[in-house]
Design a protein around this motif. Sequence first.
Motif, mmCIF file in Angstrom:
data_model
loop_
_atom_site.group_PDB
_atom_site.id
_atom_site.type_symbol
_atom_site.label_atom_id
_atom_site.label_comp_id
_atom_site.label_asym_id
_atom_site.label_seq_id
_atom_site.Cartn_x
_atom_site.Cartn_y
_atom_site.Cartn_z
ATOM 1 N N ALA A 151 66.800 75.071 119.536
ATOM 2 C CA ALA A 151 66.220 74.233 118.484
ATOM 3 C C ALA A 151 67.285 73.389 117.790
ATOM 4 C CB ALA A 151 65.503 75.111 117.460
ATOM 5 N N ALA A 152 68.535 73.844 117.841
ATOM 6 C CA ALA A 152 69.645 73.094 117.249
ATOM 7 C C ALA A 152 70.296 72.140 118.250
ATOM 8 C CB ALA A 152 70.685 74.063 116.697
ATOM 9 N N GLY A 153 69.709 72.030 119.436
ATOM 10 C CA GLY A 153 70.229 71.104 120.440
ATOM 11 C C GLY A 153 71.376 71.657 121.258
ATOM 12 N N GLU A 154 71.580 72.974 121.221
ATOM 13 C CA GLU A 154 72.676 73.568 121.982
ATOM 14 C C GLU A 154 72.180 74.011 123.357
ATOM 15 O OE1 GLU A 154 75.940 74.868 119.178
ATOM 16 O OE2 GLU A 154 74.288 76.173 118.584
ATOM 17 N N ARG A 155 73.067 73.998 124.317
ATOM 18 C CA ARG A 155 72.716 74.352 125.690
ATOM 19 C C ARG A 155 72.794 75.860 125.862
ATOM 20 N NH1 ARG A 155 77.089 71.554 128.843
ATOM 21 N NH2 ARG A 155 78.241 71.999 126.932
ATOM 22 N N VAL A 156 71.754 76.436 126.428
ATOM 23 C CA VAL A 156 71.628 77.887 126.503
ATOM 24 C C VAL A 156 71.401 78.315 127.948
ATOM 25 C CG1 VAL A 156 70.421 79.915 125.628
ATOM 26 C CG2 VAL A 156 70.553 77.847 124.212
ATOM 27 N N VAL A 157 72.120 79.367 128.357
ATOM 28 C CA VAL A 157 71.850 80.028 129.630
ATOM 29 C C VAL A 157 71.314 81.419 129.304
ATOM 30 C CG1 VAL A 157 72.743 80.781 131.850
ATOM 31 C CG2 VAL A 157 73.774 78.803 130.710
ATOM 32 N N ILE A 158 70.120 81.738 129.803
ATOM 33 C CA ILE A 158 69.565 83.062 129.594
ATOM 34 C C ILE A 158 69.662 83.863 130.894
ATOM 35 C CG2 ILE A 158 68.071 82.433 127.668
ATOM 36 C CD1 ILE A 158 65.732 82.238 129.614
ATOM 37 N N LEU A 159 69.911 85.164 130.735
ATOM 38 C CA LEU A 159 70.074 86.052 131.879
ATOM 39 C C LEU A 159 69.155 87.256 131.724
ATOM 40 C CD1 LEU A 159 73.132 84.983 130.940
ATOM 41 C CD2 LEU A 159 73.764 86.191 133.003
ATOM 42 N N GLY A 160 68.824 87.872 132.854
ATOM 43 C CA GLY A 160 68.024 89.087 132.857
ATOM 44 C C GLY A 160 67.737 89.492 134.287
ATOM 45 N N ARG A 161 66.973 90.563 134.430
ATOM 46 C CA ARG A 161 66.670 91.064 135.780
ATOM 47 C C ARG A 161 65.399 90.453 136.365
ATOM 48 N NH1 ARG A 161 65.059 95.890 135.439
ATOM 49 N NH2 ARG A 161 64.999 96.024 133.169
ATOM 50 N N ARG A 162 64.507 89.900 135.519
ATOM 51 C CA ARG A 162 63.194 89.452 135.987
ATOM 52 C C ARG A 162 63.141 87.927 136.022
ATOM 53 N NH1 ARG A 162 59.489 92.540 131.777
ATOM 54 N NH2 ARG A 162 61.132 91.704 130.426
ATOM 55 N N ALA A 163 63.209 87.379 137.232
ATOM 56 C CA ALA A 163 63.268 85.930 137.393
ATOM 57 C C ALA A 163 62.047 85.249 136.808
ATOM 58 C CB ALA A 163 63.410 85.584 138.875
ATOM 59 N N GLU A 164 60.864 85.831 137.018
ATOM 60 C CA GLU A 164 59.655 85.155 136.553
ATOM 61 C C GLU A 164 59.606 85.075 135.031
ATOM 62 O OE1 GLU A 164 58.771 89.538 136.842
ATOM 63 O OE2 GLU A 164 59.843 88.049 138.039
ATOM 64 N N VAL A 165 60.116 86.105 134.349
ATOM 65 C CA VAL A 165 60.154 86.101 132.887
ATOM 66 C C VAL A 165 61.146 85.061 132.385
ATOM 67 C CG1 VAL A 165 60.747 87.481 130.848
ATOM 68 C CG2 VAL A 165 59.397 88.491 132.693
ATOM 69 N N LEU A 166 62.304 84.990 133.004
ATOM 70 C CA LEU A 166 63.316 84.010 132.607
ATOM 71 C C LEU A 166 62.825 82.583 132.832
ATOM 72 C CD1 LEU A 166 66.465 85.728 134.137
ATOM 73 C CD2 LEU A 166 65.867 85.632 131.714
ATOM 74 N N ARG A 167 62.195 82.364 133.968
ATOM 75 C CA ARG A 167 61.695 81.019 134.272
ATOM 76 C C ARG A 167 60.662 80.583 133.239
ATOM 77 N NH1 ARG A 167 59.967 82.117 138.853
ATOM 78 N NH2 ARG A 167 61.750 81.456 140.084
ATOM 79 N N ALA A 168 59.747 81.478 132.902
ATOM 80 C CA ALA A 168 58.713 81.142 131.918
ATOM 81 C C ALA A 168 59.328 80.865 130.555
ATOM 82 C CB ALA A 168 57.692 82.276 131.826
ATOM 83 N N ALA A 169 60.326 81.658 130.171
ATOM 84 C CA ALA A 169 60.986 81.455 128.877
ATOM 85 C C ALA A 169 61.703 80.116 128.840
ATOM 86 C CB ALA A 169 61.964 82.590 128.608
ATOM 87 N N ALA A 170 62.437 79.794 129.904
ATOM 88 C CA ALA A 170 63.161 78.517 129.951
ATOM 89 C C ALA A 170 62.198 77.340 129.919
ATOM 90 C CB ALA A 170 64.033 78.464 131.202
#
Length: 247
Positions: free
Chosen positions: A24-43
């Motif tokens: 929300a502040a315009g910063e670039r974020v990389v999210i990690l986790g074990r569940r690809a489908e959850v990460l994809r939906a979040a991104a």
Amino acid sequence: MGRRIVVSGGGTGIGLATAETFAAAGERVVILGRRAEVLRAAADKLNAAYGADLVTWTGADLSDPEQTRRAAEFITADGAVDVVVTNAGGNVAPFNDGTLEGVADQYQRNFAANVLTAVLLTEALLPHLTRPGGRIVHLSSVASLRGPGSYGGTKAALHAYTFELAKRLGPEGVTANAVAPGYVEDTEFFGERGTPEFIAQQIGETLTGQPGTPAEIAAAIRYLASPEAAYMTGQVLHINGGAQLGR
């Protein structure tokens, strides 16, 4: 261009709220986790709200050195990292069968989920962390002060690691702190254990009569990761509604 932020366990709960406050502040974020489908939906959700391609993701079991190494290579392929937030983990083994083998398995699983995921990711990214100005924030828990042992002990271990990093990296202008939440609603943490009776008990232990929210914890993390927090390092910030008084 905004800073590069890495958030493990970034697909749900506190991790997702943390990724959102940075995006929300315009910063670039990389999210990690074990569940690809959850990460994809979040991104996808965050990019739709705050701008295309602000949030990227990669799947990894961060308790595994090789998967962590590959994740770090993905993260650093296009530059340095400014903030590392190690949020992956949880009480993945809340019970044992009473045998010594069961106890050993419980402790080993929680250690891998909470300590190794934080330590391996941090160590993999340390050579790429901005100096000066880099920020490391580990997610601890009120359990670090009062148990249960197999989970709380792993969070207490993160405190010791936080203190080590603060001493090691302070001369380079990098801070390391931890945030220790109490009961926080809208997460996957308790799973089937989160019955209405259990939740009422957790809230009843607070002095404020309310649960914490992922956004409140994320706000504290964002402060610790900010330039304004340059003088704060080697600290554990407890946020638990007074369920456990400060010490």
